[in-house]
Design an enzyme around this catalytic site. Structure first.
Site: not given
Ligand code: ADP
Length: 160
Positions: A17, A41, A90, A128
């Site tokens: 992130h 979730k 990703r 995450s």
């Molecule tokens: P959501 O539940 O809305 O997907 P997240 O917190 O899991 O929220 O992710 C927020 C954003 O960050 C999403 O666009 C996700 O694809 C991106 N993201 C999460 N982890 C990574 C990573 N390791 N590399 C690039 N983008 C990421």
């Protein structure tokens, strides 16, 4: 002033992130990291904890502000006068979901465009969920998460 939001659940915020966020700050004057109140979730961290960790992890990043939001993300974008939404892409699996979200958000609020950034390759498979699962089982993901996240999660799993 070009403002973007970077919405997500950040459960917890990871270096993946932060990598996306850093790229966003190079393109936009201000990036509002928007922590969703509702995750939909099973989460180990409360909204308060997720928010506090985002604040701590981004405190040295200029041009970043952390806020919480509830409800439609486009309403939040409108509220903070953002006309771009940052998302990270990703592996291929993210693409279809992200595409449909971006198109729906555009339909709901024509002023908003979604901008995608790719993380550094070392974070391409980082999520995450993976961090939570590995830490719960006592694995070491030190180089994939901010120190504050490691401390909070370790404490949480030790207590459990
Ligand atoms: P959501 O539940 O809305 O997907 P997240 O917190 O899991 O929220 O992710 C927020 C954003 O960050 C999403 O666009 C996700 O694809 C991106 N993201 C999460 N982890 C990574 C990573 N390791 N590399 C690039 N983008 C990421």
């Amino acid at each position: 002033m070009k403002t973007a939001i970077y919405p997500g659940t950040f459960d917890p915020i990871t270096n993946g992130h932060l990598c996306i966020l850093q790229k966003g700050t190079k393109v936009f004057d201000k990036v509002v990291l928007a922590v969703a109140e509702f995750t939909g979730k099973d989460s180990v961290l409360s909204t308060e904890e997720r928010y506090n960790l985002c604040v701590e992890a981004t405190k040295d990043l200029p041009g970043v502000e952390v806020q919480r939001f509830d409800g439609l993300v486009v309403n939040f974008a409108r509220k903070v006068k953002a006309n771009a939404m940052i998302r990270g892409l990703r592996a291929l699996s993210d693409f279809e979901y992200e595409l449909s979200q971006a198109l729906m958000n555009k339909k709901l609020y024509d002023e908003i465009d979604t901008v995608f950034f790719l993380p550094e390759s070392k974070y391409l498979y980082l999520s995450s969920t993976m961090v939570r699962q590995v830490m719960q089982l006592g694995g070491d993901v030190h180089d994939l998460i901010p120190n504050c996240v490691e401390e909070v999660l370790r404490r949480k799993f030790e207590q459990a």
